[in-house]
Design a protein around this motif. Structure first.
Motif, PDB file in Angstrom:
ATOM      1  N   ARG A 165      36.706  35.074  39.487  1.00 19.24           N
ATOM      2  CA  ARG A 165      37.348  36.389  39.450  1.00 19.24           C
ATOM      3  C   ARG A 165      35.829  37.492  39.054  1.00 19.24           C
ATOM      4  O   ARG A 165      34.921  36.917  38.806  1.00 19.24           O
ATOM      5  N   GLU A 175      34.627  41.234  38.720  1.00 17.18           N
ATOM      6  CA  GLU A 175      34.869  42.704  38.167  1.00 17.18           C
ATOM      7  C   GLU A 175      33.919  43.704  38.158  1.00 17.18           C
ATOM      8  O   GLU A 175      34.013  44.409  37.399  1.00 17.18           O
ATOM      9  N   THR A 207      37.878  51.898  38.150  1.00 21.72           N
ATOM     10  CA  THR A 207      38.546  52.270  39.569  1.00 21.72           C
ATOM     11  C   THR A 207      38.859  51.553  40.725  1.00 21.72           C
ATOM     12  O   THR A 207      39.660  51.812  41.600  1.00 21.72           O
ATOM     13  N   VAL A 208      38.278  50.087  40.515  1.00 26.64           N
ATOM     14  CA  VAL A 208      38.452  49.268  41.505  1.00 26.64           C
ATOM     15  C   VAL A 208      39.116  47.968  40.876  1.00 26.64           C
ATOM     16  O   VAL A 208      38.628  47.542  39.954  1.00 26.64           O
ATOM     17  N   SER A 209      40.242  47.340  41.178  1.00 25.87           N
ATOM     18  CA  SER A 209      40.797  46.254  40.678  1.00 25.87           C
ATOM     19  C   SER A 209      39.927  44.835  40.897  1.00 25.87           C
ATOM     20  O   SER A 209      38.715  45.019  41.562  1.00 25.87           O
ATOM     21  N   GLU A 210      40.357  43.942  40.203  1.00 29.46           N
ATOM     22  CA  GLU A 210      39.490  42.720  40.093  1.00 29.46           C
ATOM     23  C   GLU A 210      39.669  42.172  41.637  1.00 29.46           C
ATOM     24  O   GLU A 210      40.813  42.268  41.984  1.00 29.46           O
ATOM     25  N   TYR A 241      39.708  38.401  43.404  1.00 23.99           N
ATOM     26  CA  TYR A 241      39.685  37.104  42.954  1.00 23.99           C
ATOM     27  C   TYR A 241      39.630  36.013  44.187  1.00 23.99           C
ATOM     28  O   TYR A 241      40.151  36.587  45.393  1.00 23.99           O
ATOM     29  N   SER A 283      41.796  38.067  47.172  1.00 27.10           N
ATOM     30  CA  SER A 283      43.038  38.875  47.129  1.00 27.10           C
ATOM     31  C   SER A 283      42.632  39.495  45.530  1.00 27.10           C
ATOM     32  O   SER A 283      41.768  39.360  44.961  1.00 27.10           O
ATOM     33  N   ASP A 284      43.620  40.545  45.178  1.00 22.67           N
ATOM     34  CA  ASP A 284      43.692  41.359  43.786  1.00 22.67           C
ATOM     35  C   ASP A 284      44.557  40.648  43.009  1.00 22.67           C
ATOM     36  O   ASP A 284      44.435  41.254  41.797  1.00 22.67           O
ATOM     37  N   ASN A 285      45.139  39.516  43.075  1.00 18.61           N
ATOM     38  CA  ASN A 285      45.969  38.678  42.257  1.00 18.61           C
ATOM     39  C   ASN A 285      45.441  37.365  41.763  1.00 18.61           C
ATOM     40  O   ASN A 285      45.277  36.786  42.777  1.00 18.61           O
ATOM     41  N   GLY A 303      50.735  40.904  46.271  1.00 16.98           N
ATOM     42  CA  GLY A 303      49.314  41.453  45.966  1.00 16.98           C
ATOM     43  C   GLY A 303      48.802  41.814  47.359  1.00 16.98           C
ATOM     44  O   GLY A 303      49.410  41.466  48.339  1.00 16.98           O
ATOM     45  N   ARG A 304      47.686  42.274  47.082  1.00 14.27           N
ATOM     46  CA  ARG A 304      46.852  42.723  48.440  1.00 14.27           C
ATOM     47  C   ARG A 304      45.932  41.628  48.739  1.00 14.27           C
ATOM     48  O   ARG A 304      45.296  40.730  47.976  1.00 14.27           O
TER      49      ARG A 304
END
Length: 88
Positions: A3, A5, A10-13, A15, A38-40, A58-59
């Motif tokens: 992961r 971070e 403002t930006v998702s984690e 993975y 991905s973001d999930n 997810g994305r």
């Protein structure tokens, strides 16, 4: 899976998913490329023989089903099946 971070609030984690065996060291992981980004971090991953099945909502930032990893010193090129549902 790792992961990242680095984006702050403002930006998702992010993975990163890797293939390997239990003997793979952190150094070896750093030298390999993820097959999925991905973001999930809650993808469902299962494997049977040389087939890896992934279900994800997810994305997806990048994906390849052409990857190689070593298991007990033997090169393995698995079949990767991805079932993905996007989000808006």
């Amino acid at each position: 899976m790792t992961r990242y971070e680095g984006g702050g609030a403002t930006v998702s984690e992010i993975y990163r998913y890797y293939l390997g065996d239990d003997r793979q060291t952190l150094k070896q992981l750093n030298e390999s490329e993820p097959f999925l980004v991905s973001d999930n971090g809650a993808a469902t991953v299962s494997a049977y023989g040389n087939t890896v099945n992934i279900t994800l909502t997810g994305r997806i930032y990048s994906f390849t089903n052409s990857t190689l990893f070593y298991s007990q010193g033997v090169a393995v090129m698995p079949v990767i099946n991805l079932n993905a549902n996007g989000v808006r």
